[in-house]
Design a protein around this motif. Structure first.
Motif, PDB file in Angstrom:
ATOM      1  N   PHE A   5       0.829  -1.183   0.000  1.00 29.40           N
ATOM      2  CA  PHE A   5       0.000   0.000   0.000  1.00 29.40           C
ATOM      3  C   PHE A   5       0.871   1.242   0.000  1.00 29.40           C
ATOM      4  CE2 PHE A   5       0.402   0.255   4.670  1.00 29.40           C
ATOM      5  CZ  PHE A   5       0.613  -1.081   4.993  1.00 29.40           C
ATOM      6  N   LYS A   6       0.249   2.380  -0.278  1.00 29.90           N
ATOM      7  CA  LYS A   6       0.976   3.629  -0.402  1.00 29.90           C
ATOM      8  C   LYS A   6       0.646   4.530   0.772  1.00 29.90           C
ATOM      9  CE  LYS A   6       2.688   4.974  -4.006  1.00 29.90           C
ATOM     10  NZ  LYS A   6       4.088   4.954  -4.481  1.00 29.90           N
ATOM     11  N   ALA A   7       1.625   5.318   1.192  1.00 33.28           N
ATOM     12  CA  ALA A   7       1.374   6.419   2.115  1.00 33.28           C
ATOM     13  C   ALA A   7       2.200   7.577   1.565  1.00 33.28           C
ATOM     14  CB  ALA A   7       1.793   6.068   3.540  1.00 33.28           C
ATOM     15  N   GLY A   8       1.535   8.598   1.018  1.00 32.06           N
ATOM     16  CA  GLY A   8       2.272   9.641   0.311  1.00 32.06           C
ATOM     17  C   GLY A   8       3.068   9.012  -0.818  1.00 32.06           C
ATOM     18  N   ASP A   9       4.359   9.349  -0.864  1.00 28.90           N
ATOM     19  CA  ASP A   9       5.212   8.796  -1.923  1.00 28.90           C
ATOM     20  C   ASP A   9       5.908   7.504  -1.507  1.00 28.90           C
ATOM     21  OD1 ASP A   9       4.535  10.943  -3.497  1.00 28.90           O
ATOM     22  OD2 ASP A   9       6.232  12.154  -2.797  1.00 28.90           O
ATOM     23  N   MET A  10       5.609   7.029  -0.308  1.00 25.56           N
ATOM     24  CA  MET A  10       6.237   5.782   0.148  1.00 25.56           C
ATOM     25  C   MET A  10       5.424   4.567  -0.307  1.00 25.56           C
ATOM     26  SD  MET A  10       6.984   6.699   4.104  1.00 25.56           S
ATOM     27  CE  MET A  10       5.416   7.493   4.387  1.00 25.56           C
ATOM     28  N   THR A  11       6.148   3.499  -0.587  1.00 26.75           N
ATOM     29  CA  THR A  11       5.487   2.217  -0.833  1.00 26.75           C
ATOM     30  C   THR A  11       5.790   1.312   0.354  1.00 26.75           C
ATOM     31  OG1 THR A  11       5.819   2.500  -3.190  1.00 26.75           O
ATOM     32  CG2 THR A  11       5.276   0.289  -2.448  1.00 26.75           C
ATOM     33  N   ILE A  12       4.757   0.717   0.896  1.00 26.33           N
ATOM     34  CA  ILE A  12       4.908  -0.125   2.087  1.00 26.33           C
ATOM     35  C   ILE A  12       4.480  -1.544   1.726  1.00 26.33           C
ATOM     36  CG2 ILE A  12       4.157  -0.481   4.479  1.00 26.33           C
ATOM     37  CD1 ILE A  12       3.443   2.563   4.495  1.00 26.33           C
ATOM     38  N   HIS A  13       5.355  -2.496   2.002  1.00 24.39           N
ATOM     39  CA  HIS A  13       5.036  -3.907   1.761  1.00 24.39           C
ATOM     40  C   HIS A  13       4.922  -4.633   3.095  1.00 24.39           C
ATOM     41  CE1 HIS A  13       6.178  -3.299  -2.421  1.00 24.39           C
ATOM     42  NE2 HIS A  13       7.395  -2.935  -2.066  1.00 24.39           N
ATOM     43  N   ARG A  14       3.958  -5.515   3.183  1.00 19.49           N
ATOM     44  CA  ARG A  14       3.903  -6.434   4.332  1.00 19.49           C
ATOM     45  C   ARG A  14       4.615  -7.733   3.958  1.00 19.49           C
ATOM     46  NH1 ARG A  14      -2.182  -7.328   5.982  1.00 19.49           N
ATOM     47  NH2 ARG A  14      -1.220  -8.242   7.838  1.00 19.49           N
ATOM     48  N   VAL A  15       5.479  -8.187   4.839  1.00 22.92           N
ATOM     49  CA  VAL A  15       6.157  -9.472   4.650  1.00 22.92           C
ATOM     50  C   VAL A  15       5.680 -10.366   5.792  1.00 22.92           C
ATOM     51  CG1 VAL A  15       8.381 -10.649   4.470  1.00 22.92           C
ATOM     52  CG2 VAL A  15       8.150  -8.292   3.627  1.00 22.92           C
ATOM     53  N   ILE A  16       4.728 -11.238   5.474  1.00 18.10           N
ATOM     54  CA  ILE A  16       4.068 -12.007   6.530  1.00 18.10           C
ATOM     55  C   ILE A  16       4.767 -13.357   6.722  1.00 18.10           C
ATOM     56  CG2 ILE A  16       1.902 -13.125   7.217  1.00 18.10           C
ATOM     57  CD1 ILE A  16       0.407 -10.911   5.721  1.00 18.10           C
ATOM     58  N   GLU A  17       5.180 -13.608   7.945  1.00 19.63           N
ATOM     59  CA  GLU A  17       5.777 -14.914   8.266  1.00 19.63           C
ATOM     60  C   GLU A  17       4.703 -15.893   8.722  1.00 19.63           C
ATOM     61  OE1 GLU A  17       8.890 -14.881  11.249  1.00 19.63           O
ATOM     62  OE2 GLU A  17       9.816 -16.624  10.307  1.00 19.63           O
ATOM     63  N   ASP A  18       3.702 -15.374   9.418  1.00 18.29           N
ATOM     64  CA  ASP A  18       2.644 -16.249   9.926  1.00 18.29           C
ATOM     65  C   ASP A  18       1.450 -15.392  10.353  1.00 18.29           C
ATOM     66  OD1 ASP A  18       1.506 -18.630  10.590  1.00 18.29           O
ATOM     67  OD2 ASP A  18       2.844 -19.084  12.265  1.00 18.29           O
ATOM     68  N   GLU A  19       0.254 -15.910  10.116  1.00 19.77           N
ATOM     69  CA  GLU A  19      -0.931 -15.304  10.744  1.00 19.77           C
ATOM     70  C   GLU A  19      -1.698 -16.463  11.359  1.00 19.77           C
ATOM     71  OE1 GLU A  19      -3.068 -12.036   8.891  1.00 19.77           O
ATOM     72  OE2 GLU A  19      -4.939 -12.842   9.671  1.00 19.77           O
ATOM     73  N   THR A  20      -1.933 -16.399  12.649  1.00 21.52           N
ATOM     74  CA  THR A  20      -2.332 -17.618  13.346  1.00 21.52           C
ATOM     75  C   THR A  20      -3.132 -17.297  14.599  1.00 21.52           C
ATOM     76  OG1 THR A  20      -1.423 -19.629  14.361  1.00 21.52           O
ATOM     77  CG2 THR A  20      -0.157 -17.631  14.681  1.00 21.52           C
ATOM     78  N   THR A  21      -3.770 -18.318  15.139  1.00 21.90           N
ATOM     79  CA  THR A  21      -4.393 -18.163  16.449  1.00 21.90           C
ATOM     80  C   THR A  21      -3.278 -18.089  17.497  1.00 21.90           C
ATOM     81  OG1 THR A  21      -4.558 -20.559  16.560  1.00 21.90           O
ATOM     82  CG2 THR A  21      -6.529 -19.362  15.867  1.00 21.90           C
ATOM     83  N   PHE A  22      -3.554 -17.314  18.570  1.00 18.18           N
ATOM     84  CA  PHE A  22      -2.523 -17.121  19.586  1.00 18.18           C
ATOM     85  C   PHE A  22      -3.104 -17.499  20.937  1.00 18.18           C
ATOM     86  CE2 PHE A  22       0.685 -14.290  21.779  1.00 18.18           C
ATOM     87  CZ  PHE A  22       1.785 -15.010  21.372  1.00 18.18           C
ATOM     88  N   ARG A  23      -3.231 -16.573  21.856  1.00 15.10           N
ATOM     89  CA  ARG A  23      -3.789 -16.857  23.174  1.00 15.10           C
ATOM     90  C   ARG A  23      -5.270 -16.492  23.201  1.00 15.10           C
ATOM     91  NH1 ARG A  23       1.154 -18.012  23.138  1.00 15.10           N
ATOM     92  NH2 ARG A  23       2.546 -17.729  24.913  1.00 15.10           N
ATOM     93  N   THR A  24      -5.974 -16.950  24.246  1.00 12.04           N
ATOM     94  CA  THR A  24      -7.336 -16.471  24.445  1.00 12.04           C
ATOM     95  C   THR A  24      -7.289 -15.031  24.966  1.00 12.04           C
ATOM     96  OG1 THR A  24      -7.461 -17.133  26.749  1.00 12.04           O
ATOM     97  CG2 THR A  24      -8.122 -18.784  25.113  1.00 12.04           C
TER      98      THR A  24
END
Ligand SMILES: [Zn+2]
Length: 297
Positions: A5-24
């Protein structure tokens, strides 16, 4: 969910290692969350994929890469491979190509990173700082300077002297010290600006030296806030600190200040662990705040 995604003239990338269930919720926030308050929030949290059955929180483990006109900056380095993490079974001796594939998916190699920054030095924010090469830990991003906040580094250095190898699950030894020993570390404080667009701000509490990293370009600011908050529910309840915060009262004060600052600056908040939609802008709402999710395609 956009990965770039963009913010002003910056380009921002997400580098996802994991998306997971965690604690309650109760494991994560203790008894701060009453059943009534949780019931009020359950539906919207499920709708944004931030809460699962049995009130288990979803959490993302990710880095951000910011491309400015001057530099390519990697913020937080997740869990990493080959690390002995007996206290954290899910992170123990991992051998996964997910993170490197995610980086490559943005057209980036490890050699393209100019600066590595860690919002704090917890085990899930320093892992890819180093890789195992011929039995030794060496910096993964060989062309990068690694910027560590002075106060945060000093805290863990002192812990390391008293507690030794197990400091931060072993990560100070295998993911921080080898960077220092390779001469790649630069200790910074809040007035340090390696890039003209970059400032850092102290928000202590989760750890003694937790910082947020602000990047501003084209009139738009993005704020990378690490673990000053972990989960979207804390935008609406900024006083709830996690069980992982070293000073819960100070963490709550810093969280509220961060949200005020983001709201005043119109900053795009990019937290380390929010799942799903992930980033958004902050607006005041009653005695707390709300988040308007960033929905760029
Ligand atoms: Zn974390």
């Amino acid at each position: 969910m956009s990965l770039t995604f963009k913010a002003g003239d910056m380009t921002i990338h997400r580098v996802i290692e994991d998306e997971t269930t965690f604690r309650t919720v109760s494991q994560f926030f203790g008894d701060q969350v009453s059943p009534e308050l949780l019931a009020e929030n359950r539906a919207w949290l499920k709708q944004i994929n931030a809460l699962e059955a049995d009130d288990v929180l979803r959490i993302c483990f990710q880095s951000y890469v910011v491309r400015t006109p001057h530099h390519t900056i990697l913020i937080d380095t997740c869990i990493g491979n080959d690390k002995s993490r007996s206290q954290f079974p899910a992170w123990h001796m991992r051998k996964s190509d997910t993170y490197m594939r995610a980086l490559a998916g943005h057209g980036l190699s490890v050699n393209d990173i100019d600066y590595v920054m860690c919002t704090h030095l917890h085990v899930d924010h320093v892992g890819w700082n180093t890789k195992l090469e011929n039995g030794r830990w060496v910096p993964t991003f060989r062309n990068a300077k690694y910027l560590f906040a002075k106060r945060e580094y000093a805290h863990w250095e002192t812990e390391h002297k008293t507690k030794g190898l197990e400091t931060n699950g072993g990560s100070f030894d295998d993911s921080v010290l080898p960077v220092v020993e390779a001469g790649k570390a630069v200790m910074i404080d809040s007035d340090h600006q390696p890039d003209p667009m970059l400032t850092i701000m102290d928000y202590p509490g989760h750890t003694p030296g937790s910082i947020a990293i602000n990047l501003k370009d084209g009139g738009k600011q993005a704020c990378f806030s690490g673990d000053i908050m972990h989960h979207p529910i804390q935008v609406y309840h900024p006083d709830w600190s996690s069980q992982f915060c070293s000073d819960q009262d100070l963490s709550a004060k810093s969280r509220r200040k961060l949200l005020e600052d983001c709201s005043e600056n119109g900053a795009l908040l990019c937290p380390a662990h929010f799942p799903g939609a992930n980033a958004g802008t902050i607006k005041p709402q009653g005695n707390a705040f709300r988040i308007d999710w960033d929905v760029q395609k």
